[in-house]
Every structure is written in structure tokens, then in C-alpha cells.
Design a protein around this motif. Sequence first.
Motif, PDB file in Angstrom:
ATOM      1  N   ASP A 278       0.846  -1.192   0.000  1.00  0.00           N
ATOM      2  CA  ASP A 278       0.000   0.000   0.000  1.00  0.00           C
ATOM      3  C   ASP A 278       0.884   1.244   0.000  1.00  0.00           C
ATOM      4  O   ASP A 278       0.907   2.017   0.967  1.00  0.00           O
ATOM      5  N   ILE A 279       1.596   1.448  -1.104  1.00  0.00           N
ATOM      6  CA  ILE A 279       2.610   2.502  -1.164  1.00  0.00           C
ATOM      7  C   ILE A 279       2.054   3.853  -1.584  1.00  0.00           C
ATOM      8  O   ILE A 279       2.747   4.866  -1.490  1.00  0.00           O
ATOM      9  N   LEU A 280       0.803   3.907  -2.032  1.00  0.00           N
ATOM     10  CA  LEU A 280       0.249   5.158  -2.531  1.00  0.00           C
ATOM     11  C   LEU A 280      -0.336   5.968  -1.376  1.00  0.00           C
ATOM     12  O   LEU A 280      -1.094   5.442  -0.561  1.00  0.00           O
TER      13      LEU A 280
ATOM     14  N   ALA B   8       6.581  12.485  -4.694  1.00  0.00           N
ATOM     15  CA  ALA B   8       7.562  12.519  -3.610  1.00  0.00           C
ATOM     16  C   ALA B   8       7.096  11.679  -2.424  1.00  0.00           C
ATOM     17  O   ALA B   8       7.881  10.930  -1.828  1.00  0.00           O
ATOM     18  N   SER B   9       5.812  11.780  -2.074  1.00  0.00           N
ATOM     19  CA  SER B   9       5.284  10.997  -0.956  1.00  0.00           C
ATOM     20  C   SER B   9       5.326   9.506  -1.254  1.00  0.00           C
ATOM     21  O   SER B   9       5.620   8.694  -0.369  1.00  0.00           O
ATOM     22  N   THR B  10       5.044   9.137  -2.500  1.00  0.00           N
ATOM     23  CA  THR B  10       5.072   7.719  -2.873  1.00  0.00           C
ATOM     24  C   THR B  10       6.488   7.158  -2.752  1.00  0.00           C
ATOM     25  O   THR B  10       6.688   6.043  -2.251  1.00  0.00           O
TER      26      THR B  10
ATOM     27  N   ALA C 266       2.155   1.990 -10.734  1.00  0.00           N
ATOM     28  CA  ALA C 266       3.162   2.452  -9.770  1.00  0.00           C
ATOM     29  C   ALA C 266       3.736   1.274  -8.991  1.00  0.00           C
ATOM     30  O   ALA C 266       4.942   1.223  -8.709  1.00  0.00           O
ATOM     31  N   ARG C 267       2.893   0.306  -8.661  1.00  0.00           N
ATOM     32  CA  ARG C 267       3.388  -0.881  -7.963  1.00  0.00           C
ATOM     33  C   ARG C 267       4.246  -1.744  -8.889  1.00  0.00           C
ATOM     34  O   ARG C 267       5.252  -2.327  -8.463  1.00  0.00           O
TER      35      ARG C 267
ATOM     36  N   LEU D   3       2.417  10.889   5.317  1.00  0.00           N
ATOM     37  CA  LEU D   3       3.678  10.366   5.824  1.00  0.00           C
ATOM     38  C   LEU D   3       3.773  10.636   7.324  1.00  0.00           C
ATOM     39  O   LEU D   3       3.290  11.665   7.801  1.00  0.00           O
ATOM     40  N   PRO D   4       4.410   9.753   8.089  1.00  0.00           N
ATOM     41  CA  PRO D   4       4.577  10.009   9.521  1.00  0.00           C
ATOM     42  C   PRO D   4       5.647  11.056   9.791  1.00  0.00           C
ATOM     43  O   PRO D   4       6.431  11.423   8.906  1.00  0.00           O
ATOM     44  N   ALA D   5       5.669  11.538  11.012  1.00  0.00           N
ATOM     45  CA  ALA D   5       6.747  12.399  11.500  1.00  0.00           C
ATOM     46  C   ALA D   5       7.740  11.517  12.236  1.00  0.00           C
ATOM     47  O   ALA D   5       7.421  10.936  13.271  1.00  0.00           O
TER      48      ALA D   5
END
Length: 415
Positions: free
Chosen positions: A51-53, A103-105, A156-157, A357-359
Motif C-alpha cells: 500500500d505505497i500510494l 515525492a510521498s510515494t 506504480a506498484r 507520511l509520519p513524522a
Amino acid sequence: MTTVVVIGAGVVGLSAALALQARGLTVTVIDRSGPAAGASAGNAGAFAFTDILPLASPGILRKAPRWLLDPLGPLSVPPAYALQIAPWMFRFWRACSPRAVAASTTAQTALMDLSKAELEPFLAATGTAHMLAKRGNLQVYEGPDEFRASLPGWQARTDHGIEFQHMTPGEMADVQPGLAPRFTHGTFTPGWYSIADPKLYTEALATRFRANGGTLRIADAAAITPTDTGATLAFTDGTTLDACRIVVAAGAFSHRLARTLGEKIPLETERGYNTTLPADAFDIRTQITFGGHGFVVSRLSTGIRVGGAVELGGLSLPPNYKRADSMLRKAQTFLPGLNPQGGTQWMGFRPSLPDSLPAIGRAKATPNVIYAFGHGHLGLTQSAGTARLIADLVTGATPALDLSPFSPQRFQGFA
């Protein structure tokens, strides 16, 4: 002085605490309610490494207006919270640009790869390997239009080498019998793992942490103050605790502690709902994702869990269990043999940042405080990778991946 204090006894906090113990450090875990009292108790139990998106994406923007019209749909904002969440929604909208999504992906993929690589060694080291299952995930679609809309995500995957198989109804029935005929297309990803039960897993981590000599204290952390030798944690009862390092992994409450250090981090809560049915409610053979409706059905050792959706409603509004009822009714329609009786409802807070994205990184005020929160739907999935990164930061090792995309300071100027 305690060497390290970890605030939060969810799956991320306890995983980090165990990773720190493995580096030879003395660790105390602080939690307001105890192990697995928050989102770690009620998630779907998936290690969703494929689940990279990011949730923040153009696809969500296209669906959002329709979903928001349905107060019980996959995405909702209670009217009482709409004004308060407006700044967060603006940042979410900005994160949906093609450049930001790319960038997030890339960053999400790197954290997923690390987390997958770290998971099984971590399970072996903590005596929890027997709780892992590899049943895969079946994403189902209602008609060719919904399936075609998913194809850019699957491309994308493909670009990342993730294994999957598009399926006909007959092939879907071989993987998961009993689906309603309305689902005409499906995609199966074998690299999607599951844990026996997320609450039992997190509690097992707490048991191992204590067995390793760790201290777990029930207390409500109120503020952090930097010192010359580390940081001091103050509690709501007026007591304090000094530490060389403090790790903030308090889930949806983490931004309150960051504010005591002068940082305004736009952490929101995606309130998730589910119903856990008895184990014989249906013959679930793989996790099923009903993406067009924003929920999943998964098999746990303790029952069949029907849950998901996103309600951006903060920490204070009362639960709206009509959302759980709605998902259960849909699940009964989508899986005609499902017995909806005898379930237990739950609502929990998924800590989420606008760019999905996490911190993960040091506080601006002091290098002795490290943040590890904001994983959204992926706290369990990314727990072992995050634990590795926190252990690297605390011990001064070079982090296992580039942490700049996860910088807690990337939201400078948030009001």
C-alpha cells in the motif's frame, strides 16, 4: 536517570522500546491507559506493505465530493468539526498535487521496504513470529470503470516490482468464495501479511518488553522541557521524570506534547470504526478490500473484522456508530453469506498528517526528543521499520533510510 522514555504503548511505541532494549538501553514506557488502548487495538491487522500510494492523491480528490455528500460514506467531516479542520484540509489538498504525490510515494515506498525487511527478524526476536499469517489481499471492483481507474496505482506498484494479479470473477472465487456478482474485477496481492490479532500482538510486545527488564507506567504525560542532560517529562498529577532521551509515540495525542516544545505539527485523527463478528460469521480466506466503499473485511484469530472509512472528527466528538452499522450492512450485501449477528463495535483514532507520511525525527527545540507518530492507517505496517529508525536516532547511528521526507519540521508555519 532513566536512559530513554517512550511515550505511548501502542504498536509503534512498544516496537521502538523493544528495539532500544536490543541496543542495550534502559527504557521506560509511559501510557495514559496502557498497552494497545488506542488504534493498535482495533485496526484490521494487516501489514500492508504493497500500500505505497498516499491517501492524499488526485484520486481521493475526485472521489471526495461524492463521498462527503454521504454522512455515513467512506469519508466524512462532521459539521461541528468542519471549521477546525479547514487548515489541515488545505494542506491535504496541496499534498494531492502530482509532484507532491510522487515525492510521498517514493518516501512511503522506502519506509515500506524497510518495514518489511525488519518485520520477521523483529517478530523472531520478540517471540511473536507464530502470530504472522501470509494470506494476501483481494481488492475488488464494481465494473470496468472502477477497475480502469485503479490501473495507474497498479502501474506504480509494477514500477516498484510489487507482485499482483488482476483477476476475473472465476479467479476471484477461487481465492475468496462467496463474493456478490456485482464485483466484476479484482486484484490479488500476495505480499500483504496479517497478524493474528493486533491487540493481542501489541499486548505480547508489552509482555516481552517487561520480561526484558523494561518499566511500563500508566500516567498522563502533560509537557516536555529540554534540560542540559536530556529532557524532563511532566505528568498531569504534578510529578516529573528525567530522561536522557524521550521518544514521542503517543499516536493522535502526540501533537499536544510537541506544542509544549513550541512546535505546531498538523496532526489530525482519522476516526476509524469497525465491527468484530464471531469467527464463524463467514469463511474469510484473504483480506478483502472494498476500495470504492472505503472498508475491509479481515480474518483475525478472535473473529471477523469489518471496518475502515475515514471520519475527520478530532479527539473530542462522541463516536457515531451508525458508521460501523453502515459498513456492516454493506458487507452483508457484498458477502451474502455473512452472518451480521453477535458483533462488537469499536471506534479509534488514527493519527494522520496531511501528506500521508509520519513524522520521524528530532524535535526542533532539542535533539534529545524524537518524534514517531502520524502513521495514519499504517501504524502496524510500519512499526518495525519505524522502530529501527528510532533506535538509530537514539543511539547516534546513521538512519537506515533518508529521513528528510519524514521531518517533523516539514510543516513549518502551520497555524
